[in-house]
Scaffold this motif. Structure first.
Motif, PDB file in Angstrom:
ATOM      1  N   VAL A  48       0.853  -1.186   0.000  1.00 13.74           N
ATOM      2  CA  VAL A  48       0.000   0.000   0.000  1.00 13.74           C
ATOM      3  C   VAL A  48       0.889   1.237   0.000  1.00 13.74           C
ATOM      4  N   ALA A  53      -2.852   3.409  -2.236  1.00 13.60           N
ATOM      5  CA  ALA A  53      -3.048   2.606  -3.440  1.00 13.60           C
ATOM      6  C   ALA A  53      -2.325   1.273  -3.301  1.00 13.60           C
ATOM      7  N   GLU A  54      -2.962   0.198  -3.782  1.00 17.91           N
ATOM      8  CA  GLU A  54      -2.358  -1.135  -3.733  1.00 17.91           C
ATOM      9  C   GLU A  54      -1.665  -1.435  -5.055  1.00 17.91           C
ATOM     10  N   ALA A  72       0.780   4.729  -7.624  1.00 11.81           N
ATOM     11  CA  ALA A  72      -0.104   3.843  -8.376  1.00 11.81           C
ATOM     12  C   ALA A  72       0.243   3.827  -9.856  1.00 11.81           C
ATOM     13  N   MET A  90      -7.266  -4.694  -9.647  1.00 11.19           N
ATOM     14  CA  MET A  90      -7.027  -3.389  -9.045  1.00 11.19           C
ATOM     15  C   MET A  90      -6.602  -2.426 -10.152  1.00 11.19           C
ATOM     16  N   GLY A  93      -4.579   1.258  -8.109  1.00  9.97           N
ATOM     17  CA  GLY A  93      -4.493   0.985  -6.682  1.00  9.97           C
ATOM     18  C   GLY A  93      -5.795   0.771  -5.967  1.00  9.97           C
ATOM     19  N   LYS A  94      -6.931   0.771  -6.691  1.00 10.94           N
ATOM     20  CA  LYS A  94      -8.230   0.612  -6.059  1.00 10.94           C
ATOM     21  C   LYS A  94      -8.985  -0.565  -6.676  1.00 10.94           C
ATOM     22  N   TYR A  96     -11.450  -2.731  -8.706  1.00  6.59           N
ATOM     23  CA  TYR A  96     -12.135  -2.379  -9.948  1.00  6.59           C
ATOM     24  C   TYR A  96     -13.154  -3.436 -10.364  1.00  6.59           C
ATOM     25  N   GLU A 372     -16.210  -3.686   1.051  1.00  4.24           N
ATOM     26  CA  GLU A 372     -15.202  -2.635   0.934  1.00  4.24           C
ATOM     27  C   GLU A 372     -13.846  -3.149   1.401  1.00  4.24           C
ATOM     28  N   LYS A 373     -12.846  -2.947   0.578  1.00  2.00           N
ATOM     29  CA  LYS A 373     -11.498  -3.411   0.887  1.00  2.00           C
ATOM     30  C   LYS A 373     -10.780  -2.391   1.757  1.00  2.00           C
ATOM     31  N   LEU A 375      -7.460  -0.706   2.756  1.00  7.34           N
ATOM     32  CA  LEU A 375      -6.088  -0.424   2.329  1.00  7.34           C
ATOM     33  C   LEU A 375      -5.561   0.661   3.244  1.00  7.34           C
TER      34      LEU A 375
END
Length: 499
Positions: A48, A53-54, A72, A90, A93-94, A96, A372-373, A375
């Motif tokens: 992260v 952002a991942e 990202a 992703m 970074g989010k 999708y 909801e993830k 991060l």
């Protein structure tokens, strides 16, 4: 100095990631402002960024090699496999989408636009962008929708060098075949080759290098030697054996034995690297029913992260390793997905759709998967020492009572669970934790080394990658490609147009 380069490979794990990191470190040491870029990455090892952002861990390591903050844009598309056919996608970074292999094609046009926008933002912000391809550029069944290899190179007119792993064998055939299977327009950007992981006298390769150049019209721009204990943050479990070795020089007493469960969808196994770098700590990955004794005898068992918590828990039960873990009396640590497995009950309508599932019951906790993830980049304290980490999870854990808080998780006796990745990279915390583990395991003969800096070790590894490029690659030719692009008039091999 302004320019770009794409590092492709004949196969996965040919060395694209380490060569890209090495080029970034070499350029950064020359004062060049450089950034890494991987348009599309498939990996269960992620991180992260500071702005939440991942992205893939390999791009984070490459950014560290370049001496810049990861963003990202450096990995705009990240695919996280959750099964044989499905991946969590992703974008910048989010989260999708969750798609299967066939559905993914419908997103390619949009994702290509996203990737190119990220690439051009990096080109505007940095002197040089070093791109890493994905898999092989000659996945000819996927070429039409390619985003990360020749599709990117063609769209942005990027010169390409191809890395081949000679340790696998057949390197000359794989380099020649990679070029030959491409169409003429793609071949025009393939500007040279790098041979990676060579053991022996380089002059033995000279006849082959000369013949390869004669056949293809492209030079070999370097032969990179095999280097023991050379590693960086990895993309997938294919390369687990390249994690840092166990360094025990100057340590008295037997090794502290750590067994790490390697389930099918293991993720963020880089959490283990800091343990493996400790003198006097021996790390083994276990994955078969015959490893139950290893689990029973280990001083510490680690259940690492998982992209498929419920699925990997079922695998643990099928193999009999769940009983071995649950039956232990010694220290056990669960990280993220591994922590979730240790709960009494798991409610999952999101990741697996399995509903309510019994956990291992090692901790008085309940897990609920939510859409909801999470991060995050949390900070906290344990054993009186500061801890900085990162979090990536859908599962939310609540205590049922009778547990001691521990790094956004809990502890009962010699069983620890945490949602935080990267905590063990904090040196003072890691030493205090290992001392507690040794005491709980009755290992009075083990004392953690007082002076291991994991951050310094990582920097030395990145410097070693830069040295590989500087000492064993034709850096003049690489600079020429970066600044001036692919040479004009490179010959095309006939098979490329015969598809």
């Amino acid at each position: 100095m302004k320019g770009t380069l794409l590092v492709a490979g004949t196969t996965s794990d040919a060395g694209k990631s380490v060569v890209t990191a090495g080029i970034c470190r070499w350029l950064a040491r020359k004062g060049v402002r450089v950034a890494p870029f991987k348009a599309q990455n498939m990996s269960l090892n992620s991180f992260v960024t500071a702005d939440g952002a991942e992205i893939g861990r390999a791009q984070v390591a490459q950014a560290q090699a370049a001496g810049v903050e990861p963003t990202a844009d450096m990995n705009p598309i990240l695919l996280k496999p959750g099964g044989e056919r499905r991946s969590h996608v992703m974008v910048l970074g989010k989260p999708y989408a969750d798609v299967d292999a066939m559905e993914y094609g419908a997103y390619k046009d949009h994702l290509r636009t996203v990737a190119l926008e990220s690439y051009h933002r990096l080109r505007a912000a940095y002197d040089v962008v070093v791109c890493e391809g994905a898999g092989s550029p000659t996945e000819i069944n996927l070429r039409r929708g390619d985003i990360a290899n020749m599709g990117l190179a063609r769209a942005a007119d990027i010169p390409v060098v191809v890395v081949g792993d000679i340790d696998r064998g057949g390197v000359f055939a794989s380099l020649y075949g990679t070029l030959a299977l491409l169409e003429a327009g793609d071949q025009a950007l393939i500007s040279g080759f790098l041979i990676n992981k060579f053991r022996g006298a380089p002059e033995l390769l000279d006849p082959g290098l000369a013949t390869l150049k004669e056949l293809t019209g492209r030079p070999v721009l370097g032969v990179l030697p095999w280097v023991n204990d050379l590693w960086m943050d990895l993309e997938d479990s294919l390369a687990l054996d390249n994690r840092p070795g166990n360094r025990q020089s100057g340590h008295s007493g037997r090794s502290l034995r750590v067994a790490v469960v390697r389930y099918p969808r293991i993720s963020n196994f880089t959490d283990i690297d800091a343990l493996a770098a400790e003198p006097g700590v021996s790390v083994t990955f276990v994955s078969s029913p015959g490893d139950a004794a290893e689990i029973a005898e280990a001083d510490l068992v680690v259940l690492p992260g998982s992209r498929a918590t419920v699925g990997d828990l079922e695998w643990l039960r099928r193999t009999g390793l769940a009983s071995a873990v649950a039956g232990r009396s010694g220290p056990t640590l669960g990280i993220c997905g591994g922590y979730q497995m240790m709960a009494r009950t798991i409610h999952d309508e999101v990741e697996s759709g399995a509903g309510q599932v019994d956990g291992l019951g090692l901790l008085p906790a309940t897990v609920e998967f939510r859409a909801e993830k999470v991060l995050s980049r949390p900070v906290g304290e344990a054993y009186g020492h500061p801890v900085a980490a990162y979090g990536i999870h859908h599962g939310i854990v609540t205590f049922d009572g009778g547990a001691e808080p521990f790094l956004d998780g809990c502890r009962v006796g010699a069983v620890w669970g945490t949602t935080w990745h990267g905590a063990l990279e904090n040196d003072d915390f890691r030493r205090a934790f290992l001392a507690d583990v040794a005491a709980a395991a009755g290992r009075d003969d083990f004392v953690p080394a007082p002076d291991v800096s994991f951050a310094a070790l990582r920097e030395r590894q990145l410097d070693a990658l830069g040295d590989l490029i500087e000492r064993h690659a034709d850096t003049g030719a690489l600079l020429d490609l970066i600044v001036n692009g692919a040479p004009a008039g490179l010959p095309s091999l006939p098979p490329g147009d015969a598809r």
